[in-house]
Design a protein around this motif. Structure first.
Motif, PDB file in Angstrom:
ATOM      1  N   HIS A 261       0.829  -1.212   0.000  1.00 53.41           N
ATOM      2  CA  HIS A 261       0.000   0.000   0.000  1.00 53.41           C
ATOM      3  C   HIS A 261       0.863   1.262   0.000  1.00 53.41           C
ATOM      4  CE1 HIS A 261      -3.530  -2.425   0.657  1.00 53.41           C
ATOM      5  NE2 HIS A 261      -3.046  -2.909   1.783  1.00 53.41           N
ATOM      6  N   LEU A 262       1.888   1.261   0.861  1.00 57.69           N
ATOM      7  CA  LEU A 262       2.705   2.468   1.022  1.00 57.69           C
ATOM      8  C   LEU A 262       3.571   2.732  -0.204  1.00 57.69           C
ATOM      9  CD1 LEU A 262       3.542   4.785   2.855  1.00 57.69           C
ATOM     10  CD2 LEU A 262       5.220   3.264   3.936  1.00 57.69           C
ATOM     11  N   GLY A 263       4.106   1.677  -0.832  1.00 59.14           N
ATOM     12  CA  GLY A 263       4.981   1.858  -1.984  1.00 59.14           C
ATOM     13  C   GLY A 263       4.334   2.660  -3.103  1.00 59.14           C
ATOM     14  N   PRO A 264       3.182   2.241  -3.622  1.00 62.55           N
ATOM     15  CA  PRO A 264       2.544   3.016  -4.685  1.00 62.55           C
ATOM     16  C   PRO A 264       2.213   4.451  -4.267  1.00 62.55           C
ATOM     17  CG  PRO A 264       1.606   0.814  -4.569  1.00 62.55           C
ATOM     18  CD  PRO A 264       2.498   0.954  -3.374  1.00 62.55           C
ATOM     19  N   ALA A 265       1.825   4.643  -3.010  1.00 58.33           N
ATOM     20  CA  ALA A 265       1.524   5.992  -2.537  1.00 58.33           C
ATOM     21  C   ALA A 265       2.776   6.868  -2.535  1.00 58.33           C
ATOM     22  CB  ALA A 265       0.908   5.945  -1.139  1.00 58.33           C
ATOM     23  N   LEU A 266       3.911   6.289  -2.162  1.00 57.59           N
ATOM     24  CA  LEU A 266       5.168   7.035  -2.182  1.00 57.59           C
ATOM     25  C   LEU A 266       5.589   7.362  -3.605  1.00 57.59           C
ATOM     26  CD1 LEU A 266       7.283   5.252   0.587  1.00 57.59           C
ATOM     27  CD2 LEU A 266       6.309   7.557   0.660  1.00 57.59           C
ATOM     28  N   ALA A 267       5.392   6.401  -4.515  1.00 58.10           N
ATOM     29  CA  ALA A 267       5.734   6.652  -5.914  1.00 58.10           C
ATOM     30  C   ALA A 267       4.928   7.830  -6.460  1.00 58.10           C
ATOM     31  CB  ALA A 267       5.474   5.396  -6.747  1.00 58.10           C
ATOM     32  N   GLU A 268       3.649   7.887  -6.097  1.00 56.11           N
ATOM     33  CA  GLU A 268       2.807   8.995  -6.552  1.00 56.11           C
ATOM     34  C   GLU A 268       3.215  10.309  -5.895  1.00 56.11           C
ATOM     35  OE1 GLU A 268      -1.913  10.323  -6.661  1.00 56.11           O
ATOM     36  OE2 GLU A 268      -1.346   8.313  -5.973  1.00 56.11           O
ATOM     37  N   ALA A 269       3.504  10.268  -4.578  1.00 56.96           N
ATOM     38  CA  ALA A 269       3.843  11.499  -3.850  1.00 56.96           C
ATOM     39  C   ALA A 269       5.169  12.091  -4.307  1.00 56.96           C
ATOM     40  CB  ALA A 269       3.876  11.223  -2.356  1.00 56.96           C
ATOM     41  N   THR A 270       6.120  11.224  -4.636  1.00 55.59           N
ATOM     42  CA  THR A 270       7.454  11.699  -5.034  1.00 55.59           C
ATOM     43  C   THR A 270       7.605  11.851  -6.541  1.00 55.59           C
ATOM     44  OG1 THR A 270       8.320   9.429  -5.141  1.00 55.59           O
ATOM     45  CG2 THR A 270       8.518  10.599  -3.020  1.00 55.59           C
ATOM     46  N   GLY A 271       6.696  11.253  -7.302  1.00 56.12           N
ATOM     47  CA  GLY A 271       6.838  11.249  -8.752  1.00 56.12           C
ATOM     48  C   GLY A 271       7.925  10.326  -9.239  1.00 56.12           C
TER      49      GLY A 271
END
Length: 341
Positions: A12-22
């Motif tokens: 869950h956290l990985g995809p959210a971090l990818a989106e937040a950081t680009g």
């Protein structure tokens, strides 16, 4: 699969971090627990994109108003760009990702100094004085920051702050105590009888000490970042200073036990240095500091009891800090001694 996957939920956290950081490299990461945190859990996250820091509450039942991740993130966002150094906040989540609120921040390059200075760092009396001065100046800068100017005018109700703090920590003690400690009950009763009138309203850290700061790796006279804002609030700055002084043990003092005692190092400036420099930087009158120092003991004893209860419940990711009932008694007795001095 990592032993911490249940706590950090990389799927869950990985995809959210990818989106937040680009940066898609954050879709997958490795997590490592940063040991030493006694309230919230702190993890270092590593991927091909670099390193980030995750903060989340411990597992298990949480006390009311404790472990407020959104509050921690908000105050750091507000202080960005001021003279108080804070990490950059990358992601804040209210509970969808981990099942509990959390936030992620940039990793800051610096030394967290606990029981020993890094080799070749601060190896002179002058360097130790510069560290002490930087800590005091940073705390003073925080207390002199206008809450309105950084969007924190509604960060808490400043009126009656000390009275509410005494009530809060009395309630936290009642909820988390594992044995009866009469000194805690008496200290709470005596503190509730009245507090000095505050001289100003400030943003306060709530747990300001050396190992809750990162020191610049190249310059001992610079704080790279102030961390662990869980107990931050709008309130009386002398309450913040008093807790810092309680942590600031001197060479002849007995260590507190649950916190590092590196300020006992020969040559490290003592509490009089802190008081003098703080008063010079802020212009505040310290003549009523004794009340605040007694409250600091009450609050710290409550913090230690919370750690005690959490570790007995097995909610600290396997960390164990030893038997702490005796320490709560010792600290609360010091608070009573301060009121009687």
């Amino acid at each position: 699969m990592s032993e911490y996957d249940e706590l950090v939920r990389p799927e869950h956290l990985g995809p959210a971090l990818a989106e937040a950081t680009g940066d898609e490299a954050w879709s997958e990461f490795e997590a490592k627990l940063i040991a030493g945190g006694k309230s919230n859990l702190t993890f270092e996250l590593r991927s091909g994109a670099g390193e980030l820091i995750l903060r989340r509450p411990p597992s298990g039942k949480l006390l009311p108003s404790a472990h407020d991740m959104g509050r921690e993130a908000r105050v750091q966002k507000a202080l960005a760009g001021t003279s108080v150094p804070v990490p950059e906040i990358v992601l804040v989540d209210e509970g969808e990702l981990l099942g509990l609120p959390c936030y992620v921040m940039r990793k800051v390059d610096g030394h967290v100094i606990r029981e020993a200075f890094p080799e070749g760092y601060a190896d002179s009396v002058d360097d130790m004085q510069r560290i002490a001065g930087a800590l005091v100046d940073t705390q003073a800068a925080l207390h002199l920051t206008d809450p309105d100017s950084v969007g924190l005018a509604d960060f808490g109700k400043a009126e009656g702050f000390m009275q509410r703090q005494v009530r809060r920590w009395t309630e936290q003690w009642q909820r988390s105590k594992t044995i009866e400690i009469p000194q805690m009950d008496e200290l709470g009763r005596r503190l509730s009888s009245g507090a000095p009138a505050p001289q100003r309203v400030s943003v306060i850290h709530g747990d300001f000490r050396l190992d809750n700061c990162m020191m610049d790796p190249k310059d001992p006279g610079t704080v790279a970042a102030v961390l662990d804002w869980e107990l931050s609030a709008l309130g009386d700055p002398l309450a913040d200073l008093a807790l810092t002084l309680f942590y600031w043990v001197e060479e002849s003092d007995e260590p507190v036990g649950i916190t590092p005692s590196i300020t006992r190092t020969p040559g490290f400036p003592g509490r009089d240095f802190v008081k003098k420099r703080y008063a010079e930087r802020t212009g505040l009158d310290l003549s009523d500091l004794g009340f605040y120092e007694a409250f600091a003991a009450f609050k710290l004893a409550g913090i230690v009891q919370g750690i005690n209860a959490r570790q007995k419940a097995g909610s600290m990711a396997g960390q164990n800090f030893g038997e702490l009932d005796h320490l709560v008694k010792h600290i609360s007795q010091k608070g009573l001694d301060t009121l009687d001095a």
